[in-house]
Design a protein around this motif. Sequence first.
Motif, PDB file in Angstrom:
ATOM      1  N   LEU A   1       1.245  -1.430  -0.063  1.00  0.00           N
ATOM      2  CA  LEU A   1       0.514  -0.204   0.029  1.00  0.00           C
ATOM      3  C   LEU A   1       0.889   1.275  -0.332  1.00  0.00           C
ATOM      4  O   LEU A   1       1.895   1.429   0.345  1.00  0.00           O
ATOM      5  CB  LEU A   1      -0.807  -0.160   0.930  1.00  0.00           C
ATOM      6  N   PRO A   2       0.334   2.592  -0.357  1.00  0.00           N
ATOM      7  CA  PRO A   2       1.139   3.698  -0.731  1.00  0.00           C
ATOM      8  C   PRO A   2       0.730   4.540   0.820  1.00  0.00           C
ATOM      9  O   PRO A   2      -0.246   4.299   1.689  1.00  0.00           O
ATOM     10  CB  PRO A   2       0.178   4.817  -2.206  1.00  0.00           C
ATOM     11  N   GLN A   3       2.018   4.959   0.395  1.00  0.00           N
ATOM     12  CA  GLN A   3       2.096   5.825   2.258  1.00  0.00           C
ATOM     13  C   GLN A   3       1.456   7.028   1.829  1.00  0.00           C
ATOM     14  O   GLN A   3       1.038   7.185   0.533  1.00  0.00           O
ATOM     15  CB  GLN A   3       3.295   5.852   2.851  1.00  0.00           C
ATOM     16  N   LYS A   4       1.816   8.379   2.918  1.00  0.00           N
ATOM     17  CA  LYS A   4       1.080   9.928   2.213  1.00  0.00           C
ATOM     18  C   LYS A   4       1.301  10.405   1.410  1.00  0.00           C
ATOM     19  O   LYS A   4       0.493  10.631   0.719  1.00  0.00           O
ATOM     20  CB  LYS A   4       0.793  10.220   3.604  1.00  0.00           C
ATOM     21  N   ASP A   5       2.817  10.409   1.211  1.00  0.00           N
ATOM     22  CA  ASP A   5       3.049  10.700  -0.104  1.00  0.00           C
ATOM     23  C   ASP A   5       3.107  10.269  -1.526  1.00  0.00           C
ATOM     24  O   ASP A   5       3.892  10.485  -2.296  1.00  0.00           O
ATOM     25  CB  ASP A   5       5.047  11.048  -0.033  1.00  0.00           C
ATOM     26  N   GLY A   6       2.990   9.194  -1.264  1.00  0.00           N
ATOM     27  CA  GLY A   6       2.210   8.705  -2.350  1.00  0.00           C
ATOM     28  C   GLY A   6       3.209   7.367  -2.825  1.00  0.00           C
ATOM     29  O   GLY A   6       2.954   6.281  -3.582  1.00  0.00           O
TER      30      GLY A   6
ATOM     31  N   TRP B   1       3.069  -1.716   5.737  1.00  0.00           N
ATOM     32  CA  TRP B   1       1.933  -1.726   5.278  1.00  0.00           C
ATOM     33  C   TRP B   1       1.627  -2.533   4.117  1.00  0.00           C
ATOM     34  O   TRP B   1       1.946  -1.840   3.214  1.00  0.00           O
ATOM     35  CB  TRP B   1       1.922  -0.133   5.380  1.00  0.00           C
ATOM     36  N   TYR B   2       1.291  -3.944   4.369  1.00  0.00           N
ATOM     37  CA  TYR B   2       0.943  -4.698   3.372  1.00  0.00           C
ATOM     38  C   TYR B   2      -0.307  -5.845   3.958  1.00  0.00           C
ATOM     39  O   TYR B   2      -0.071  -5.948   5.144  1.00  0.00           O
ATOM     40  CB  TYR B   2       2.214  -5.317   2.739  1.00  0.00           C
ATOM     41  N   TYR B   3      -0.868  -6.185   2.574  1.00  0.00           N
ATOM     42  CA  TYR B   3      -1.454  -7.753   3.580  1.00  0.00           C
ATOM     43  C   TYR B   3      -1.389  -8.721   2.286  1.00  0.00           C
ATOM     44  O   TYR B   3      -1.424  -7.986   0.807  1.00  0.00           O
ATOM     45  CB  TYR B   3      -3.191  -7.455   3.577  1.00  0.00           C
ATOM     46  N   GLY B   4      -1.364  -9.486   2.719  1.00  0.00           N
ATOM     47  CA  GLY B   4      -1.877 -10.942   1.222  1.00  0.00           C
ATOM     48  C   GLY B   4      -2.020 -12.263   1.938  1.00  0.00           C
ATOM     49  O   GLY B   4      -2.169 -12.712   3.845  1.00  0.00           O
TER      50      GLY B   4
END
Lengths: 73, 658
Positions: free
Chosen positions: B484-489, B495-498
Amino acid sequence: MTCRSELPAVLERWRRFRRALKIEDQPAMDVIIAALEKNGPATFAGLDDPLEAAVLAVLMELAREVEGRVAPL
Amino acid sequence: MWILDTSVERDRVALWGPGGAVERTPYPPSFLLTLSDPVRHGNLLEALGAEYGAEPVTVRTIHREQPGWRISAGGDVAAAVLRQADYGAQCFNVDVRRDQRYLAEHRLLPCTGPGEERFSMTLTQDLEVMDLALDGDPARSDRVHGCTVTDGGRTRRLEGDEPTVLGDLFGLIEAVDPDVVLFPNADTWTERLVARAEGYGLETTFSRTGRYVTLGSRSYFSYGRMYHRPKAMIPAGRVLIDTEESFTYREGGLAGVLVAARITGLSPNRTARVTPGTLISSFEVYAALARGIAVPWLKADAERAKTLAALKAADRGGMMFQPALGVYGRVYQVDFTSLYPSIIVKHNLSPETVEHPGQPGFLAACLRPLLEMRIKTKAAKKADPGVAGMDSVLKWMLVTCFGYTGYRNAKFGRVDVHEAITRISREALVSSKELAEALGFEVLHGITDCLFVQGDPVDRLKAAIEAATGYLMEVEAFDWVVFLPQKDGTGAYTWYYGRLDDGEVKVRGIMARRGDCPAYVQRFQRDALALMGRARSVAELRELAPEVEEVYRRYCDGLATAPLEDLEVSRRISTVDYARTCPERGAVASYWRAGVPVAPGMTIRYVVRDARAGLADCAWDADHADRQYYHRILAKAWGEVAAGLGRPVGAGECAPPA
């Protein structure tokens, strides 16, 4: 005062950075390091900011390439 | 004796066994002293000898052996000696717990039976355990009107007015005489119960002596977060565990608390109340004392002066390769097992080996058996879930042992060791990445001690890295994973899932994992991810998109009537002094208004009444919720889910409630 003495440390850091890059990005970084190796001795001997000197060393090489005065690295 | 608890009673140490058996041995306080110039401090030495006794001894530290004296006095005298000697003196074994020192010097261990040793995984002793839960919220000052007690499979309800309930409870504890009492919020309750019982003329029977040692409350900062430890009253002879507040218990259960006691030499009453950092430093202290190594009081081998360039070069953290955002099929996560402690052991790192790399390092030697035990518990927990608690406690101890090498006040820490560890780990990760690429793998992401790669066969990669680096690795296979992206893209590191190949959906950093996310939103994400977990490939995941979107719609529709307790936010606050308008500020104000004191590091529970105005109510007083605010949180949680479905940001979002 010049920043000549800092060139080896910058080169060392850039080489370390290159190792951490993905394999497909490494050739681009090789070009940049080669530019620094070539032009760094002059820019680092003439300026007092290593960041400015390193950026200029690489820009000079790219500018020469654009002008077609030297063959690409 | 199987040691259940230890306590210090003036000049004696008491060792407690199950059932209240106790052995008391004289063990008056003493410390070791060395002087830089004994001739100059002759008068001081003479006075110490006359007043307390000064026995000439050899003081052995991790660095050297030197002549010194054993002074039969406590810490106050040691402090006076340092002042008087104008810091030409060094004192040892001053701030070491006396019961722990007694155990170490006599090679005794808590919670260890015949045939068990310090690093064994078995716990054979049967203990009488009582579960106790008091009705009501300990943060609020209402009276005790009931409690539930479970022991030996039997559950009892005690009810009535406060003196009756407390009288029955303390009578029951005396009659059942449990060795261990598991009691949620024990440390918040006990002080009040002791005071109330005294008022009613009752005896509190948590302690087998009737006496308690008080541990003050404090707020402290650790790994970037503020924590709060409530004041605790520690009983003697019986283990009382605050199952809500105890980190060790939450992570490791009773087995974790007992094993932590065995390997650190602290009593279970202590291991249940300290941080992993204190566990690892106590572990090192026990190891030192058992080897006859003196533990410095005020350490003298702090960081040497370095040039700015040397500092800049050395003081760097672990290595990271930025993850590429998106959804990836068939990904392997390859992890080094306990990398930092493994580096300490393999490279013989220790404060004294910085200058003398040839000699055996204390830190490396004392961590080796702990690391070997962790490797065993990690393997054993798959087949025996009873080992999982121990494994978790060991994991935390090993995680913090690295941080302690860089902590100024750590007894056996030195920042040069800290820097050496990160330097070696960076090299290990970069060379692993190079190996992976050389074997044709694509490296998607890497951080400190793990890589995410695509390619096959992964066993070959694992073997190659283990052979090249000498560190053990573990592999997890994902059918698909979403970064997933953090705030700055850009890609976030944690920050992930799978979906793992055994069907489990592994999540890190997303809202379903965050303690401060309302239960309603967490439930949405869990439901959505459970549905997505059916997909075995990226293609199957995409096919599920309409169904997952339907789950989101259902939760959006349900939000208008969701019960308030599902919207409760539970947050550990870092301050009570907010500069801006925000719901936490409103919540803290509500707590004060309700007469409940709050301190940084405490967890508060609240329902947001009006987010824009910064109004929130204490969870137990709430009668209204800002549903639009909760919709925004739900939409954010949907964003994390939608990224896995290949949907652009904002796609499928529901309109906020009116």
